[in-house]
Design an enzyme around this catalytic site. Sequence first.
Site, PDB file in Angstrom:
ATOM      1  N   ASN A 244       0.924  -1.330  -0.147  1.00 53.94           N
ATOM      2  CA  ASN A 244       0.038   0.100  -0.089  1.00 53.94           C
ATOM      3  C   ASN A 244       0.985   1.340  -0.085  1.00 53.94           C
ATOM      4  OD1 ASN A 244      -2.657   1.472   0.624  1.00 53.94           O
ATOM      5  ND2 ASN A 244      -1.293   2.084   2.233  1.00 53.94           N
ATOM      6  N   GLU A 245       0.665   1.878  -0.930  1.00 52.68           N
ATOM      7  CA  GLU A 245       1.525   3.318  -1.077  1.00 52.68           C
ATOM      8  C   GLU A 245       2.870   3.439  -0.900  1.00 52.68           C
ATOM      9  OE1 GLU A 245      -0.678   5.901   1.582  1.00 52.68           O
ATOM     10  OE2 GLU A 245      -2.407   5.855   0.414  1.00 52.68           O
TER      11      GLU A 245
END
Length: 280
Positions: A244-245
């Site tokens: 994630n990110e």
Amino acid sequence: KIRIEGVQKSRGYSLSTLSASTDRAEVRVVTRLRNTASRAHNAELVTTIIDGQEIKARVVSARQRLSPGKVSEVVQQLSVPQPRLWQGRQDPHLYKVVVELRSGGKLLDRVEQPLGIRTFRIDPDKGLFLNEKPLPLHGVSRHQDLWGKGAALSDADHERDMDLIEEIGANTIRFAHYQHACKWFELADKRGMVVWAEIPYVSMATFGDGEPSPEFVTNARQQLVELIRQNHNHPSVAVWGVGNEVDSKSLGGRPVKALSLVQQLHRLAKEEDPSRLTAL
């Protein structure tokens, strides 16, 4: 001394829908057996698919010769006539799979778990197809926390969250971004949600100029393997999230070196579960 062997807190067997239509479904069950005794044993594996109280399919393995101190895998395939498919929120029907290990007329071990018979595919232009029917996805990202409790949610808290998600008309949930409670996966199966489940590889892979440390890589790989093995049998899960990110932060303006580990996690997910996509 002879048992069905779960690893990383898995159930000890994996369920896969090979094909499904309104006429017939083919379900594959792969069961791990361990013999911890000092001598070999003969055993048989009986696997049954039940709908309510009705037996829909049953298969008995040929006699298994289990070597001492060894783990064996038994692959079985069951045909279910006129199956009632797991059709998302429209009809999240669940069967039950019962796996019994027997020897000499005695029951040695028994495990059971719900089964949702379904197939899915994702087309880059047309979206998700559930049982070959297009299903537009409308959903939310859910964090497992509550004011005053943090992540220590009760079953009632999980049910309230799921009720709220149903109330707004969603049919898809991203489990952001760590392993969620077993109860939450079970609710997703029962309520017909399409799930994106994810590991907590978030933002930064390193605080220096180099690649992620070996310890970091080992931890990320272990969490992905555990996520997949523990939740493989849930029909709601369509996608494994591998991060994630991970390119959204940097230290002192230096880029995060995330690509290599993301690629490695993608390959690992495919080794563990070729049937599902990965996402980032």
